[in-house]
Scaffold this active site. Structure first.
Site, PDB file in Angstrom:
ATOM      1  N   GLN A  10       1.387 -23.189 -14.364  1.00 15.52           N
ATOM      2  CA  GLN A  10       2.641 -23.889 -14.060  1.00 15.52           C
ATOM      3  C   GLN A  10       3.243 -24.038 -15.791  1.00 15.52           C
ATOM      4  O   GLN A  10       2.894 -24.527 -15.932  1.00 15.52           O
ATOM      5  CB  GLN A  10       2.381 -24.636 -13.586  1.00 15.52           C
ATOM      6  CG  GLN A  10       3.828 -25.445 -13.025  1.00 15.52           C
ATOM      7  CD  GLN A  10       2.879 -26.282 -11.296  1.00 15.52           C
ATOM      8  OE1 GLN A  10       2.156 -26.106 -10.739  1.00 15.52           O
ATOM      9  NE2 GLN A  10       4.344 -27.043 -10.744  1.00 15.52           N
ATOM     10  N   SER A  93      -5.309 -22.652 -14.859  1.00 15.14           N
ATOM     11  CA  SER A  93      -4.828 -23.410 -13.576  1.00 15.14           C
ATOM     12  C   SER A  93      -4.458 -22.800 -12.362  1.00 15.14           C
ATOM     13  O   SER A  93      -5.201 -21.986 -12.121  1.00 15.14           O
ATOM     14  CB  SER A  93      -4.082 -24.183 -13.758  1.00 15.14           C
ATOM     15  OG  SER A  93      -4.245 -25.690 -12.971  1.00 15.14           O
ATOM     16  N   LEU A  94      -3.196 -22.787 -11.605  1.00 18.58           N
ATOM     17  CA  LEU A  94      -2.835 -21.550 -10.637  1.00 18.58           C
ATOM     18  C   LEU A  94      -3.088 -20.489 -11.254  1.00 18.58           C
ATOM     19  O   LEU A  94      -3.218 -18.741 -10.376  1.00 18.58           O
ATOM     20  CB  LEU A  94      -1.460 -21.965  -9.922  1.00 18.58           C
ATOM     21  CG  LEU A  94      -0.015 -21.033 -11.281  1.00 18.58           C
ATOM     22  CD1 LEU A  94       0.202 -19.442 -10.790  1.00 18.58           C
ATOM     23  CD2 LEU A  94       1.037 -22.249 -11.032  1.00 18.58           C
ATOM     24  N   ARG A 118      -1.349 -25.351  -1.950  1.00 14.45           N
ATOM     25  CA  ARG A 118      -1.892 -25.838  -3.231  1.00 14.45           C
ATOM     26  C   ARG A 118      -0.759 -27.096  -3.994  1.00 14.45           C
ATOM     27  O   ARG A 118      -1.178 -28.145  -4.503  1.00 14.45           O
ATOM     28  CB  ARG A 118      -1.625 -25.022  -4.181  1.00 14.45           C
ATOM     29  CG  ARG A 118      -2.968 -25.618  -5.465  1.00 14.45           C
ATOM     30  CD  ARG A 118      -3.966 -24.558  -6.303  1.00 14.45           C
ATOM     31  NE  ARG A 118      -3.968 -24.726  -7.890  1.00 14.45           N
ATOM     32  CZ  ARG A 118      -3.860 -25.131  -8.565  1.00 14.45           C
ATOM     33  NH1 ARG A 118      -2.710 -24.983  -9.136  1.00 14.45           N
ATOM     34  NH2 ARG A 118      -4.759 -25.296  -9.371  1.00 14.45           N
ATOM     35  N   HIS A 202      -5.177 -32.360 -11.697  1.00 16.50           N
ATOM     36  CA  HIS A 202      -6.942 -32.227 -12.725  1.00 16.50           C
ATOM     37  C   HIS A 202      -7.272 -33.722 -13.709  1.00 16.50           C
ATOM     38  O   HIS A 202      -7.558 -33.420 -14.630  1.00 16.50           O
ATOM     39  CB  HIS A 202      -6.294 -31.013 -14.016  1.00 16.50           C
ATOM     40  CG  HIS A 202      -5.902 -29.473 -13.777  1.00 16.50           C
ATOM     41  ND1 HIS A 202      -7.237 -28.328 -12.969  1.00 16.50           N
ATOM     42  CD2 HIS A 202      -5.116 -29.163 -13.978  1.00 16.50           C
ATOM     43  CE1 HIS A 202      -6.106 -27.989 -12.352  1.00 16.50           C
ATOM     44  NE2 HIS A 202      -4.871 -28.081 -13.476  1.00 16.50           N
ATOM     45  N   GLN A 251     -11.518 -27.836  -9.143  1.00 15.59           N
ATOM     46  CA  GLN A 251      -9.879 -27.589 -10.146  1.00 15.59           C
ATOM     47  C   GLN A 251      -9.375 -28.567  -9.749  1.00 15.59           C
ATOM     48  O   GLN A 251      -8.468 -28.329 -11.116  1.00 15.59           O
ATOM     49  CB  GLN A 251     -10.148 -26.187 -10.011  1.00 15.59           C
ATOM     50  CG  GLN A 251      -8.795 -24.994 -10.841  1.00 15.59           C
ATOM     51  CD  GLN A 251      -7.663 -24.874 -10.628  1.00 15.59           C
ATOM     52  OE1 GLN A 251      -7.417 -24.586  -9.540  1.00 15.59           O
ATOM     53  NE2 GLN A 251      -8.188 -23.041 -11.518  1.00 15.59           N
TER      54      GLN A 251
END
Length: 312
Positions: A10, A93-94, A118, A202, A251
């Site tokens: 992102q 991440s994503l 998510r 996170h 994660q």
């Protein structure tokens, strides 16, 4: 050369991203159509002609960035370049979801729905304004882990993203993150900047989102990827579907170990990394982590033409 494919997270989103690919490659356009159908919404309209404020909303940005990355994958496949020819996939991440879709572990439709869930779950986990994230430049991950622990003071503050040797992101309660920024500067950080994010990703404040994603992932089929995934939370490779499922849940609250992931791939013989999708942030990180690894960012038909010309 041993190649790995990596996928952005992102923050890389821009209005118009992927449009040229969709216009040039029918297989790329089909990705956007598939995402629109999966979400029962015209996300492609938002991506190409919408407002950046709406695109930046987490629930939109996550599936949108995946769609752009997968459009690049399908365009490369149309030119005869296959993900299966690489050694690894990885994502920030994503971007880990994009990597799994690229490696055929998840369908594009399931990935789009998972990323919408998510994004919604991560946004809902913490009220706006309660949490924050800050990028710290000039201190390493170990130093920032200590800074975050000192700054917490009974609140949450964690080193969330180990991006490269000179950039670590901390995440947690807003006041704790502000204390971490001040402490980091006192300990010699070159720069510390609060990030324009809507939630503290996170860190343990995301536990409600992890629980929501555990439920969402329980109903989704995950296949073995065509090449191993280097996971954010372990900085090592796996092809086991159930391990991948568990790691995607971890994660949400765990650190993104990107620096270690790149070093792992280099240690396994990777000499070339292609960043597929919007922006060039990961390519910059890779260069700062290991300058011996060649980086190529691919987001447009022109990028693919240049790539093909260089390989001719």
């Amino acid at each position: 050369m041993t190649r790995a494919f990596v996928f952005p997270g992102q923050g890389a989103q821009t209005i118009g991203m992927g449009k040229a690919l969709a216009d040039h490659y029918p297989a790329a356009r089909a990705v956007f159509d598939e995402v629109d159908d999966a979400l029962d919404a015209r996300l492609s309209d938002l991506i190409w002609t919408g407002e950046i404020e709406a695109l930046t909303l987490t629930e939109n940005a996550q599936p949108a960035l995946m769609a752009c990355s997968l459009a690049v994958v399908r365009a490369l496949e149309a030119e005869g370049i296959q993900i299966a020819d690489g050694a690894f996939v990885a994502g920030h991440s994503l971007g880990e979801y994009s990597a799994l879709a690229a490696a055929r572990a998840l369908t594009i439709a399931d990935t789009a729905r998972l990323l919408r869930q998510r994004g919604q779950a991560m946004q809902a986990a913490v009220p706006v304004g309660v949490g924050a994230m800050a990028a710290i430049l000039g201190l390493d991950f170990d130093a920032l882990t200590e800074v975050a622990a000192e700054a917490a003071e009974a609140e949450v503050c964690q080193a969330a993203n180990d991006n490269d040797p000179g950039q670590v992101v901390v995440s947690g309660h807003a006041a704790a993150v502000e204390r971490a920024v001040a402490l980091a500067k006192a300990k010699g950080a070159k720069r510390a900047v609060l990030l324009p994010v809507s939630a503290p990703f996170h860190c343990s404040l995301m536990q409600p989102a992890a629980e929501a994603m555990a439920q969402a992932l329980a109903d989704v089929t995950i296949a073995a990827p065509v090449v191993p995934l280097v996971a954010n939370v372990t900085a090592s490779a796996t092809s086991d579907p159930e391990t991948i499922r568990a790691q995607l849940i971890t994660q949400i609250t765990g650190s993104v170990r990107w620096r270690e992931s790149v070093l792992y791939m280099a240690g396994q013989g990777v000499t070339e990394i292609w960043e597929l999708g919007a922006g060039k942030a990961l390519s910059g990180m890779v260069r700062r982590i290991d300058r011996s690894v060649t980086c190529t960012a691919i987001a447009s038909p022109d990028d693919i033409s240049a790539l093909l010309a260089a390989q001719a």
